[in-house]
Design a protein around this motif. Structure first.
Motif, PDB file in Angstrom:
ATOM      1  N   SER A  12       0.816  -1.221   0.106  1.00 45.92           N
ATOM      2  CA  SER A  12      -0.144  -0.099   0.105  1.00 45.92           C
ATOM      3  C   SER A  12       0.824   1.083  -0.099  1.00 45.92           C
ATOM      4  N   VAL A  13       1.895   1.167   0.589  1.00 48.43           N
ATOM      5  CA  VAL A  13       2.926   2.388   0.815  1.00 48.43           C
ATOM      6  C   VAL A  13       3.553   2.510  -0.558  1.00 48.43           C
ATOM      7  N   LEU A  14       4.002   1.640  -1.490  1.00 48.26           N
ATOM      8  CA  LEU A  14       4.506   1.688  -2.718  1.00 48.26           C
ATOM      9  C   LEU A  14       3.378   2.019  -3.609  1.00 48.26           C
ATOM     10  N   ARG A  15       2.259   1.537  -3.683  1.00 46.11           N
ATOM     11  CA  ARG A  15       1.218   2.046  -4.709  1.00 46.11           C
ATOM     12  C   ARG A  15       0.766   3.441  -4.315  1.00 46.11           C
ATOM     13  N   ALA A  16       0.611   3.907  -3.305  1.00 44.94           N
ATOM     14  CA  ALA A  16       0.331   5.201  -2.688  1.00 44.94           C
ATOM     15  C   ALA A  16       1.156   6.249  -3.371  1.00 44.94           C
ATOM     16  N   GLU A  17       2.540   5.588  -3.708  1.00 42.50           N
ATOM     17  CA  GLU A  17       3.384   6.781  -4.291  1.00 42.50           C
ATOM     18  C   GLU A  17       3.350   6.789  -5.762  1.00 42.50           C
ATOM     19  N   GLY A  18       2.425   5.871  -6.261  1.00 46.36           N
ATOM     20  CA  GLY A  18       2.380   5.664  -7.946  1.00 46.36           C
ATOM     21  C   GLY A  18       3.235   4.726  -8.400  1.00 46.36           C
ATOM     22  N   VAL A  19       3.851   3.724  -7.512  1.00 48.76           N
ATOM     23  CA  VAL A  19       4.625   2.612  -7.990  1.00 48.76           C
ATOM     24  C   VAL A  19       3.814   1.593  -8.615  1.00 48.76           C
ATOM     25  N   ARG A  20       4.328   1.162  -9.817  1.00 53.33           N
ATOM     26  CA  ARG A  20       3.619  -0.060 -10.207  1.00 53.33           C
ATOM     27  C   ARG A  20       4.147  -1.252  -9.725  1.00 53.33           C
ATOM     28  N   VAL A  21       3.396  -2.167  -9.058  1.00 47.62           N
ATOM     29  CA  VAL A  21       3.833  -3.294  -8.037  1.00 47.62           C
ATOM     30  C   VAL A  21       3.499  -4.613  -8.914  1.00 47.62           C
ATOM     31  N   VAL A  22       4.464  -5.414  -9.045  1.00 44.16           N
ATOM     32  CA  VAL A  22       3.818  -7.015  -9.254  1.00 44.16           C
ATOM     33  C   VAL A  22       4.480  -7.813  -7.960  1.00 44.16           C
ATOM     34  N   GLU A  23       3.497  -8.768  -7.591  1.00 43.72           N
ATOM     35  CA  GLU A  23       3.906  -9.589  -6.567  1.00 43.72           C
ATOM     36  C   GLU A  23       4.472 -10.735  -7.070  1.00 43.72           C
ATOM     37  N   HIS A  24       5.490 -11.324  -6.621  1.00 47.05           N
ATOM     38  CA  HIS A  24       6.143 -12.252  -7.225  1.00 47.05           C
ATOM     39  C   HIS A  24       6.155 -13.744  -6.240  1.00 47.05           C
ATOM     40  N   ALA A 158      11.258   7.244  -2.071  1.00 45.43           N
ATOM     41  CA  ALA A 158      10.389   8.202  -1.303  1.00 45.43           C
ATOM     42  C   ALA A 158       9.226   7.655  -0.588  1.00 45.43           C
ATOM     43  N   ALA A 159       8.613   6.662  -1.112  1.00 48.79           N
ATOM     44  CA  ALA A 159       7.330   5.986  -0.605  1.00 48.79           C
ATOM     45  C   ALA A 159       7.964   5.535   0.906  1.00 48.79           C
ATOM     46  N   ILE A 160       8.952   4.907   1.089  1.00 47.72           N
ATOM     47  CA  ILE A 160       9.399   4.050   2.493  1.00 47.72           C
ATOM     48  C   ILE A 160       9.811   5.277   3.387  1.00 47.72           C
ATOM     49  N   CYS A 161      10.560   6.257   2.652  1.00 48.18           N
ATOM     50  CA  CYS A 161      10.979   7.683   3.534  1.00 48.18           C
ATOM     51  C   CYS A 161       9.451   8.239   4.032  1.00 48.18           C
ATOM     52  N   ARG A 162       8.820   8.384   3.563  1.00 50.01           N
ATOM     53  CA  ARG A 162       7.276   9.299   3.783  1.00 50.01           C
ATOM     54  C   ARG A 162       6.717   8.576   4.836  1.00 50.01           C
ATOM     55  N   ALA A 163       6.615   7.228   4.720  1.00 48.08           N
ATOM     56  CA  ALA A 163       5.748   6.484   5.485  1.00 48.08           C
ATOM     57  C   ALA A 163       6.466   6.389   7.056  1.00 48.08           C
ATOM     58  N   LEU A 200       9.652  14.199  -1.777  1.00 42.07           N
ATOM     59  CA  LEU A 200       9.200  14.173  -0.326  1.00 42.07           C
ATOM     60  C   LEU A 200       8.594  15.597   0.073  1.00 42.07           C
ATOM     61  N   GLY A 201       8.859  16.805  -0.791  1.00 46.57           N
ATOM     62  CA  GLY A 201       8.560  17.960  -0.478  1.00 46.57           C
ATOM     63  C   GLY A 201       7.033  18.074  -0.993  1.00 46.57           C
ATOM     64  N   ALA A 202       6.694  17.276  -1.705  1.00 42.90           N
ATOM     65  CA  ALA A 202       5.268  17.379  -2.307  1.00 42.90           C
ATOM     66  C   ALA A 202       4.453  16.353  -1.986  1.00 42.90           C
ATOM     67  N   LYS A 203       2.935  16.087  -2.348  1.00 44.48           N
ATOM     68  CA  LYS A 203       2.193  15.248  -1.957  1.00 44.48           C
ATOM     69  C   LYS A 203       2.570  14.236  -3.154  1.00 44.48           C
ATOM     70  N   PRO A 204       2.087  12.949  -2.757  1.00 43.10           N
ATOM     71  CA  PRO A 204       2.611  12.006  -3.746  1.00 43.10           C
ATOM     72  C   PRO A 204       1.542  12.196  -4.819  1.00 43.10           C
ATOM     73  N   ASP A 205       1.924  11.644  -6.093  1.00 42.73           N
ATOM     74  CA  ASP A 205       1.085  11.624  -7.342  1.00 42.73           C
ATOM     75  C   ASP A 205       0.085  10.480  -7.062  1.00 42.73           C
ATOM     76  N   LYS A 206      -1.009  10.593  -7.744  1.00 41.73           N
ATOM     77  CA  LYS A 206      -1.988   9.350  -7.758  1.00 41.73           C
ATOM     78  C   LYS A 206      -1.375   8.317  -8.376  1.00 41.73           C
ATOM     79  N   PRO A 207      -1.764   7.115  -7.869  1.00 37.61           N
ATOM     80  CA  PRO A 207      -1.219   5.977  -8.393  1.00 37.61           C
ATOM     81  C   PRO A 207      -1.680   5.825  -9.962  1.00 37.61           C
ATOM     82  N   LYS A 208      -0.624   5.415 -10.829  1.00 35.95           N
ATOM     83  CA  LYS A 208      -0.943   5.479 -12.041  1.00 35.95           C
ATOM     84  C   LYS A 208      -1.526   4.125 -12.500  1.00 35.95           C
ATOM     85  N   PRO A 209      -2.487   3.968 -13.341  1.00 37.08           N
ATOM     86  CA  PRO A 209      -2.872   2.748 -13.382  1.00 37.08           C
ATOM     87  C   PRO A 209      -1.857   1.845 -14.604  1.00 37.08           C
ATOM     88  N   PRO A 210      -1.871   0.603 -14.494  1.00 41.08           N
ATOM     89  CA  PRO A 210      -0.904  -0.188 -15.248  1.00 41.08           C
ATOM     90  C   PRO A 210      -1.033   0.198 -16.645  1.00 41.08           C
TER      91      PRO A 210
END
Length: 295
Positions: A12-24, A158-163, A200-210
């Motif tokens: 959730s932390v990664l996706r909130a920063e707009g990271v495209r995540v695949v669970e392996h 940034a996602a991990i640092c922000r959290a 980190l000085g700005a709000k995170p972007d909205k998650p991008k659709p894959p």
């Protein structure tokens, strides 16, 4: 200093920063926790894989190898910016490093030059203290770092640092931790920390659709039997290498050769075909399964 994320929280932390995540695979329970502690967490460490190809690099980081069992990181950052999660616990990525570097990370101040490494007296176990991300790159100083991959490194960090409420000073390269490491090579960690600080000085972007992947349509078996010279053949060969079906000693390249046919036959056998169905001449079903990128 912080408690490691649960696997759900990490996603959730990664996706909130707009990271495209695949669970392996079984990444949520795939770890080295039986070999030592994971935590307290103090920072994020960036590496390069010294490999090419997304699929093979992800599998390498998931499984490890004889001298270093997997997982070898928490996530693999592909050249297209996708982050493949391979562990949520302790991973064999950092090894021994310098206690003075760890102290600087904890204090979020400028890093001293590392003077310790794995096995040296006074080295600190970095596998306990850092999230590690392996980035697909040969590490030779020539293999390019696409903008999408650098953006993903920035977002993950940034996602991990922000959290955790950390600054960008909590993000380091492996070469800044251990005096015998050179990764990541090909971009500046100081520049990357500056990018992370701006984010980190700005709000995170909205998650991008894959983004929907684009694959080469099947050109027909007859096309290959004419021994074509095409970028499609190169792209096909690279996919065969990535899925572990290579018979190449050189290449692959744009000219269709007998080695391409032998490699493709390995792919057909990998899919369960046999006899005439595994003769190395591409068919529509096996081509669709190979997912050759659009060129």
């Amino acid at each position: 200093m912080a408690t490691p994320f649960t696997s759900d929280r990490l996603v959730s932390v990664l996706r909130a920063e707009g990271v495209r995540v695949v669970e392996h695979g079984s990444w949520r329970t795939h770890n080295r926790n039986h070999k030592g502690s994971f935590g307290p967490i103090n920072g994020v460490m960036i590496h390069h894989t010294v490999s090419s190809g997304t699929d093979s690099s992800v599998q390498l980081c998931y499984d490890g190898y004889a001298g270093l069992p997997g997982p070898l990181c928490h996530g693999v950052i592909a050249k297209d910016g996708t982050v493949h999660l391979v562990s949520a616990g302790r991973a064999n990525h950092a090894g021994g490093g310098d206690a003075s570097v760890l102290a600087a990370v904890v204090d979020e101040r400028a890093l001293p030059a590392p003077r310790k490494h794995e096995g040296s007296s006074g080295a600190v176990d970095g596998n306990s203290h850092f999230y590690g991300f392996e980035c697909v790159n040969l590490g030779d100083g020539r293999d390019p770092w696409p903008s999408a991959q650098l953006d993903a490194i920035e977002r993950v960090s940034a996602a991990i640092c922000r959290a955790y409420g950390w600054s960008s000073a909590s993000v380091i390269g492996h070469k800044e931790w251990s005096d015998w490491k050179s990764d990541p090579r090909g971009f500046s960690m100081a520049d990357m920390r500056a990018r992370i600080a701006r984010r980190l000085g700005a709000k995170p972007d909205k998650p991008k659709p894959p983004a929907a992947p684009k694959y080469e349509p099947f050109p027909g078996t007859g096309w290959f039997k004419k021994a074509p010279r095409s970028a499609v053949v190169t792209a096909m060969g690279r996919r065969l290498v990535a899925v572990g079906c290579s018979a190449y000693r050189e290449g692959p390249g744009p000219q269709w050769t007998e080695t391409d046919r032998q490699s493709y036959a390995r792919w057909q056998r990998h899919l369960g075909y046999s006899g005439d169905d595994a003769d190395g001449w591409p068919g529509a079903a096996s081509w669709a399964a190979l997912k050759v990128p659009k060129v």
